[in-house]
Design a protein around this motif. Structure first.
Motif, mmCIF file in Angstrom:
data_model
loop_
_atom_site.group_PDB
_atom_site.id
_atom_site.type_symbol
_atom_site.label_atom_id
_atom_site.label_comp_id
_atom_site.label_asym_id
_atom_site.label_seq_id
_atom_site.Cartn_x
_atom_site.Cartn_y
_atom_site.Cartn_z
ATOM 1 N N ALA A 589 0.839 -1.205 0.000
ATOM 2 C CA ALA A 589 0.000 0.000 0.000
ATOM 3 C C ALA A 589 0.869 1.249 0.000
ATOM 4 N N LEU A 590 1.933 1.222 0.811
ATOM 5 C CA LEU A 590 2.835 2.375 0.846
ATOM 6 C C LEU A 590 3.525 2.583 -0.501
ATOM 7 N N ALA A 591 3.883 1.466 -1.141
ATOM 8 C CA ALA A 591 4.585 1.580 -2.426
ATOM 9 C C ALA A 591 3.747 2.333 -3.444
ATOM 10 N N TRP A 592 2.435 2.068 -3.487
ATOM 11 C CA TRP A 592 1.576 2.761 -4.431
ATOM 12 C C TRP A 592 1.306 4.197 -3.992
ATOM 13 N N ARG A 593 1.209 4.401 -2.693
ATOM 14 C CA ARG A 593 0.905 5.754 -2.225
ATOM 15 C C ARG A 593 2.107 6.687 -2.367
ATOM 16 N N GLU A 594 3.319 6.134 -2.105
ATOM 17 C CA GLU A 594 4.509 6.990 -2.083
ATOM 18 C C GLU A 594 5.384 6.809 -3.313
ATOM 19 N N GLY A 595 4.973 5.964 -4.237
ATOM 20 C CA GLY A 595 5.672 5.848 -5.512
ATOM 21 C C GLY A 595 7.017 5.170 -5.446
ATOM 22 N N TYR A 596 7.120 4.094 -4.577
ATOM 23 C CA TYR A 596 8.384 3.354 -4.553
ATOM 24 C C TYR A 596 8.650 2.756 -5.929
ATOM 25 N N TRP A 597 9.918 2.709 -6.329
ATOM 26 C CA TRP A 597 10.373 1.988 -7.513
ATOM 27 C C TRP A 597 9.658 2.472 -8.783
ATOM 28 N N THR A 598 9.810 1.686 -9.826
ATOM 29 C CA THR A 598 9.116 1.980 -11.075
ATOM 30 C C THR A 598 7.721 1.342 -11.026
ATOM 31 N N PHE A 599 6.899 1.660 -12.016
ATOM 32 C CA PHE A 599 5.554 1.066 -12.072
ATOM 33 C C PHE A 599 5.627 -0.465 -12.153
ATOM 34 N N PRO A 600 6.455 -1.033 -13.047
ATOM 35 C CA PRO A 600 6.564 -2.499 -13.062
ATOM 36 C C PRO A 600 7.048 -3.056 -11.729
ATOM 37 N N GLY A 601 7.922 -2.307 -11.047
ATOM 38 C CA GLY A 601 8.418 -2.772 -9.748
ATOM 39 C C GLY A 601 7.306 -2.850 -8.718
ATOM 40 N N ARG A 602 6.404 -1.836 -8.728
ATOM 41 C CA ARG A 602 5.284 -1.861 -7.784
ATOM 42 C C ARG A 602 4.302 -2.995 -8.118
ATOM 43 N N VAL A 603 4.077 -3.216 -9.428
ATOM 44 C CA VAL A 603 3.188 -4.314 -9.829
ATOM 45 C C VAL A 603 3.765 -5.650 -9.363
ATOM 46 N N HIS A 604 5.056 -5.835 -9.566
ATOM 47 C CA HIS A 604 5.692 -7.089 -9.163
ATOM 48 C C HIS A 604 5.574 -7.289 -7.649
ATOM 49 N N TYR A 605 5.853 -6.246 -6.891
ATOM 50 C CA TYR A 605 5.786 -6.361 -5.435
ATOM 51 C C TYR A 605 4.359 -6.735 -4.998
ATOM 52 N N THR A 606 3.380 -6.124 -5.633
ATOM 53 C CA THR A 606 1.984 -6.395 -5.270
ATOM 54 C C THR A 606 1.595 -7.831 -5.593
#
Length: 627
Positions: A589-606
């Motif tokens: 949730a934090l990754a999407w709210r605070e923009g961690y990493w690149t978009f593919p990186g956030r998708v992978h983490y999720t």
């Protein structure tokens, strides 16, 4: 000796039934022909299934027609199997002696089959917990309908020093009651051992001493014992048990049964012949008596059945009818020895066989079918195909009742889950993990016969709508239908995906961190690093858990006895995985709210987090997580 077609103790109805049977090509009046035939069957099956030694006895009309040993009792020394000298561990065939002892207690007014079993346990460390508003009785124990879960602990123990007094062993490994008594069968070693304990408590002695005095001595079973290890007089005569690996027979150690009435007996084939003759001759043999005729009849008759038309449970014995003949018996298995005793009461005939390697399991089944086909051939081709209506109502996943319910060992139910699907030409197909598929044609509204086989299955729907699957020849277990969460293929797929993701996570996240440190590159912000560390640690722990379960499964006896350090990993790691999965949800949730990493990186983490959560839910379903 009279022909097997003439039954000296059968009444008029039995005589009429016998007249309708086809005249067999062979009978047991010719011992030499029996021996020649049996030699061929035993040699072929022992060779095919890698069994070094076996012992057999056949009785008819109160006599031992044949008792013979085959192969070697000790491979290294070449000691042969001798039917009247070599003792084999007979596993759960022991339960027939246990239930003979129970029926003696009933005869002597020490026991009542329909009384609360706790009545007899007032001075014992073990009692049956109260639940469902109904007591557990000896009748429930004798028909495996007490409603206990499977308890693996304490059944086999690592060594002699791990043996305990029977009452204490039962108390420390008491299974939970998971269904009302009489509702569905679930085979229970613990329940059988409890019945034996009740006998010993009422007789104020140990179980081993009781059966020696009251069962073995009266009918001359001088080479039989429940003692562990066996006494010095029998020790040199005991067969060794073997595991066949890559063309070599590896000798196993003596197997200690922690609850002896369930399966610790050692016996010769000739002793088991005496036991069979006593049961076939109204409780007496060679001038000695172990049961009254009425007790024998009660012990042999059906007391529980799952579905009309399928085999049922007697007391100790279970029905295993074949070729339209009444057959009762019991199989027995330790890890090394595999046995079978079956009798045809109306024919006054019985057979006992025991093998000292795992190949005895298929071998004993082949011997049973070959004996019945030779001496009691089928009278017809079986029932005609019927119209059962909508086959879709039977499809689904059905899991054995003989599993643990309140620990992670529930996972042993995964390979015992049958998948039922529609087949071609109006048939059903059953299959399970690692097994071959079988096709079944309808022969009744809820009954199906095996295509190209002689087995039968049936379905039952209870008042609450629950549906169960039952197999003929297995009246001691049921297969209730389970939901999607219990689907074997889904579970294997999810576990495989979780393992693959765990490997990729360790390689990606832990590897990336190590590479950055090696290249002396600047670290990312702290929270993103912690987020990836959480899933990296999660992946490592998944690998630890999978490895621990795999290693533990290789030595299940030590594992369930509590003597394995692997048990700690299996107990603790799932809790840590649940905590890490919960933390990864927050970090996603934090990754999407605070923009961690690149978009593919956030998708992978999720996505990895979603798999982690699904795997934790799977662990919860299989009781890896404490409630």
């Amino acid at each position: 000796m009279v022909s097997l077609l003439v039954v000296s103790q059968a009444g008029p109805a039995a005589a009429v039934a016998a007249d309708r049977q086809p005249v067999p090509e062979h009978d047991l009046d010719d011992p030499e022909a029996l021996e020649a035939w049996l030699d061929g069957v035993m040699k072929a099956s022992m060779t095919a299934h890698d069994v070094p030694g076996a012992t057999v006895s056949v009785v008819a009309d109160g006599e031992t027609v044949l008792a013979k040993g085959y192969g070697e009792a000790d491979v290294s020394s070449g000691r042969p199997v001798v039917a009247n000298r070599t003792s084999f561990r007979i596993g759960s065939v022991s339960k027939l002696v246990t239930w003979t002892a129970v029926m003696q207690g009933v005869e002597r007014d020490r026991l009542s089959l329909d009384a609360d079993v706790n009545r007899y346990l007032e001075d014992s460390p073990v009692t049956v917990p109260e639940r469902y508003g109904e007591p557990v009785t000896l009748e429930h124990l004798g028909t495996h309908t007490a409603g206990f879960e499977e308890e693996l602990g304490g059944t086999i123990v690592p060594g002699e020093s791990d043996l305990q007094p029977l009452g204490r062993a039962l108390a420390e490994n008491r299974p939970a009651r998971v269904r009302p008594p009489g509702e569905r069968p679930a085979y229970s070693n613990w329940g059988a051992a409890l019945a034996g304990h009740v006998v010993a408590e009422r007789a104020n002695t140990t179980f081993a001493r009781y059966v020696e005095r009251e069962v073995f001595e009266p009918i001359g079973m001088t080479s039989s014992t429940f003692r562990q290890p066996v006494g010095s007089a029998l020790r040199s005569r005991l067969a060794e048990g073997y595991v066949h690996r890559q063309g070599v027979y590896d000798r196993g150690e003596f197997e200690y049964v922690g609850i002896p009435p369930a399966g610790s007996m050692s016996a010769t084939a000739t002793d088991m012949a005496a036991f069979m003759n006593a049961h076939l001759r109204n409780g007496s043999h060679d001038g000695g008596r172990i049961l009254d005729p009425e007790s024998v009849r009660s012990m042999h008759e059906r007391h529980y059945t799952t579905v009309e038309g399928l085999d049922g449970m007697a007391y100790g014995f279970y029905e295993m009818d074949e070729n339209s003949r009444e057959v009762i018996g019991h199989a027995g298995d330790t890890q090394l020895f595999h046995s079978l005793l079956f009798v045809l009461p109306e024919e006054d005939v019985g057979v006992f066989v025991s093998y000292n390697a795992a190949g005895g399991v298929p071998a004993r089944g082949e011997l049973f079918e070959a004996f019945m086909d030779r001496y009691y051939p089928a009278s017809s081709d079986g029932p005609a195909t019927a119209d059962p209506g909508d086959l879709g109502r039977f499809t689904g996943d059905y899991r054995s009742t003989r599993i643990p319910y309140d620990s992670w060992l529930k996972v042993v139910g995964l390979p015992s889950t049958f998948q039922v699907n529609r087949g071609p030409n109006g048939t059903l197909v059953t299959s399970r993990l690692g097994g071959s598929a079988q096709r079944w044609r309808p022969v009744g509204e809820r009954t199906f016969a095996e295509v190209d086989g002689d087995r039968t299955i049936a379905f039952r729907t209870d008042e609450d709508g629950a549906r169960s699957l039952f197999f003929d020849g297995q009246p001691f277990v049921a297969y209730p239908r389970v939901g999607t969460a219990g689907d074997p293929l889904l579970n294997v797929a999810l576990a495989g995906l979780a393992l693959l993701v765990a490997l990729s996570t360790v390689v990606l996240y832990v590897g990336t961190a190590a590479w950055r440190r090696y290249r002396d590159r600047p670290a990312t912000e702290r929270r993103p690093r912690v987020a990836r560390a959480v899933l990296g640690l999660y992946g490592l722990l998944v690998l630890v858990l999978v490895g621990a379960v795999a290693v533990g499964a290789g030595d299940l006896v030590t594992l369930v006895s509590g003597g394995s350090p692997i048990l700690a990993a299996i107990s603790v790691v799932p809790v840590l995985l649940a905590l890490l999965a919960a933390a990864s949800v927050g970090f996603a949730a934090l990754a999407w709210r605070e923009g961690y990493w690149t978009f593919p990186g956030r998708v992978h983490y999720t996505l990895v987090t979603a798999v982690a959560v699904a795997f934790v839910l799977q662990l919860g379903y299989w009781e890896f997580l404490p409630v």
